[in-house]
Enzyme design. Structure first.
Site, PDB file in Angstrom:
ATOM      1  N   SER A  29       1.137  -1.305   0.090  1.00 32.94           N
ATOM      2  CA  SER A  29      -0.558   0.501  -0.109  1.00 32.94           C
ATOM      3  C   SER A  29       1.039   1.598  -0.233  1.00 32.94           C
ATOM      4  O   SER A  29       0.347   2.390  -0.331  1.00 32.94           O
ATOM      5  CB  SER A  29      -1.196  -0.126   1.573  1.00 32.94           C
ATOM      6  OG  SER A  29       0.127  -0.486   2.467  1.00 32.94           O
ATOM      7  N   CYS A  91       3.554  -7.238   1.238  1.00 38.95           N
ATOM      8  CA  CYS A  91       2.069  -6.754   2.220  1.00 38.95           C
ATOM      9  C   CYS A  91       1.136  -7.852   2.711  1.00 38.95           C
ATOM     10  O   CYS A  91       0.749  -8.665   2.352  1.00 38.95           O
ATOM     11  CB  CYS A  91       1.588  -5.844   1.596  1.00 38.95           C
ATOM     12  SG  CYS A  91      -0.244  -5.368   1.958  1.00 38.95           S
ATOM     13  N   CYS A 200       2.811  -7.443   9.472  1.00 42.96           N
ATOM     14  CA  CYS A 200       3.253  -5.488   8.442  1.00 42.96           C
ATOM     15  C   CYS A 200       4.568  -5.526   8.003  1.00 42.96           C
ATOM     16  O   CYS A 200       5.421  -4.992   8.830  1.00 42.96           O
ATOM     17  CB  CYS A 200       2.123  -4.693   9.185  1.00 42.96           C
ATOM     18  SG  CYS A 200       2.086  -3.080   8.187  1.00 42.96           S
ATOM     19  N   HIS A 202       5.100  -2.519   6.842  1.00 43.49           N
ATOM     20  CA  HIS A 202       6.076  -1.535   7.328  1.00 43.49           C
ATOM     21  C   HIS A 202       6.670  -1.639   8.958  1.00 43.49           C
ATOM     22  O   HIS A 202       7.168  -0.470   9.270  1.00 43.49           O
ATOM     23  CB  HIS A 202       3.672  -0.651   7.811  1.00 43.49           C
ATOM     24  CG  HIS A 202       3.277   0.344   6.988  1.00 43.49           C
ATOM     25  ND1 HIS A 202       3.103  -0.351   5.855  1.00 43.49           N
ATOM     26  CD2 HIS A 202       4.143   1.910   6.327  1.00 43.49           C
ATOM     27  CE1 HIS A 202       2.612   0.312   4.763  1.00 43.49           C
ATOM     28  NE2 HIS A 202       2.947   1.303   4.752  1.00 43.49           N
TER      29      HIS A 202
HETATM   30  N1  DGL Z   1       2.302  -2.594   3.887  1.00 38.62           N
HETATM   31  C1  DGL Z   1       0.860  -4.147   4.780  1.00 38.62           C
HETATM   32  C2  DGL Z   1       0.895  -5.009   5.548  1.00 38.62           C
HETATM   33  O1  DGL Z   1       2.283  -5.736   5.580  1.00 38.62           O
HETATM   34  C3  DGL Z   1      -0.605  -2.636   4.778  1.00 38.62           C
HETATM   35  C4  DGL Z   1      -0.672  -2.256   5.739  1.00 38.62           C
HETATM   36  C5  DGL Z   1      -1.516  -0.929   5.720  1.00 38.62           C
HETATM   37  O2  DGL Z   1      -1.591  -0.278   4.182  1.00 38.62           O
HETATM   38  O3  DGL Z   1      -2.379  -1.005   6.407  1.00 38.62           O
HETATM   39  O4  DGL Z   1       0.307  -5.445   6.350  1.00 38.62           O
END
Ligand code: DGL
Length: 285
Positions: A29, A91, A200, A202
């Site tokens: 994302s 993701c 996640c 991120h």
């Molecule tokens: N980085 C993504 C994940 O691993 C998406 C995070 C998001 O956009 O909420 O879930």
């Protein structure tokens, strides 16, 4: 807005006779997938990459499965048009909610982060905590994957809705981020976890904060490391690992390119060239 190539004529150079030279598509994302991209640079330095950040529609973690499926299909169709040889869902939310479905729909291999992350976690510990987006936590994908591999471990999943917006706004060192991280980790620390999975992509960007709050014996699992190792194996099996020098990474985002250029500089250490693409326009003939 959609364009196959605004300033990247180099990506038109590979031919179907040389599939190993084709790029790998990596998507998230937003900036989360950059943690996977950094691993690719380390483990697969010859691969050419097209990185997609669906920044106009983040966060994914609060979306329904129907929405995620639609977004993922649009991105994969666009990647197919660009001639990728393989795609990595960098993701967890997409991997949890769409991987099994879209894998059947495309003629190139698609890898997700959850299985490689789960396999790595059971190698390390028995009391496993997973921090993830609300959609990933609710899907139970990590618990299922971990228990399928090793039924004798315990798994606790915590939903962390505030992390992705804080990371995208680059508020890593904001005291509020530490406070909210304490709240999210508290139930896991009560269970005396020995291993914590970044559920996640991120979250590895938050590692200094999380590390400072966790006892030193708790092992951190970054599925990015393991999905790239799996990708390397898959490329070997299929005989399509690139042995030539790579093309420069191409970055395509659905939101503001300038903002992504800034984040790219911060997380990659160089200024990426970023183009804007409307993935919904991608139609495969
Ligand atoms: N980085 C993504 C994940 O691993 C998406 C995070 C998001 O956009 O909420 O879930």
């Amino acid at each position: 807005m959609y364009s196959s190539s605004i300033f990247d004529p180099h990506f038109d150079n590979f031919s179907p006779q040389e599939p190993q030279r084709a790029p790998i598509g990596v998507f998230d994302s937003g900036v989360g997938g950059l943690t996977v991209l950094r691993q690719i640079y380390q483990q697969l330095p010859n691969e050419s990459i097209i990185y997609v950040g669906d920044t106009a529609r983040l966060p994914y973690g609060i979306r329904s499965q129907t929405e995620i499926l639609q977004f993922v299909r649009e991105i994969l169709r666009w990647m197919q048009q660009q001639g990728v040889k393989m795609a990595i869902m960098a993701c967890n939310t997409s991997s949890a909610l769409s991987l099994d479905i879209v894998r059947q729909e495309f003629n190139f291999p698609i890898l997700g982060v959850i299985l490689p992350g789960a396999k790595a976690a059971v190698q390390e510990g028995q009391r496993i905590g997973v921090i993830a987006t609300p959609a990933t936590a609710q899907s139970n994908a990590y618990r299922q994957a971990i228990l399928e591999i090793q039924p004798n471990v315990q798994v606790w999943q915590v939903s962390c809705p505030e992390f992705v917006p804080l990371i995208e706004q680059n508020r890593i060192h904001d005291p509020y981020t530490t406070e909210i991280a304490k709240t999210y980790l508290e139930p896991l620390l009560k269970q005396k976890i020995d291993t914590l999975v970044y559920g996640c992509t991120h979250y590895p960007h938050l590692s200094p904060v999380l590390r400072s709050l966790l006892p030193s014996q708790v092992k951190l699992i970054d599925p990015a490391v393991h999905v790239v190792a799996a990708c390397s194996q898959e490329l070997d099996i299929l005989g399509i690992k690139n042995t030539h020098p790579p093309m420069p990474t191409r970055f395509a985002v659905s939101g503001c390119p300038q903002q992504f250029t800034q984040s790219g500089l911060q997380w990659l250490g160089y200024t990426p060239m970023v183009e804007q693409v409307c993935f919904a326009d991608a139609v495969v003939s």
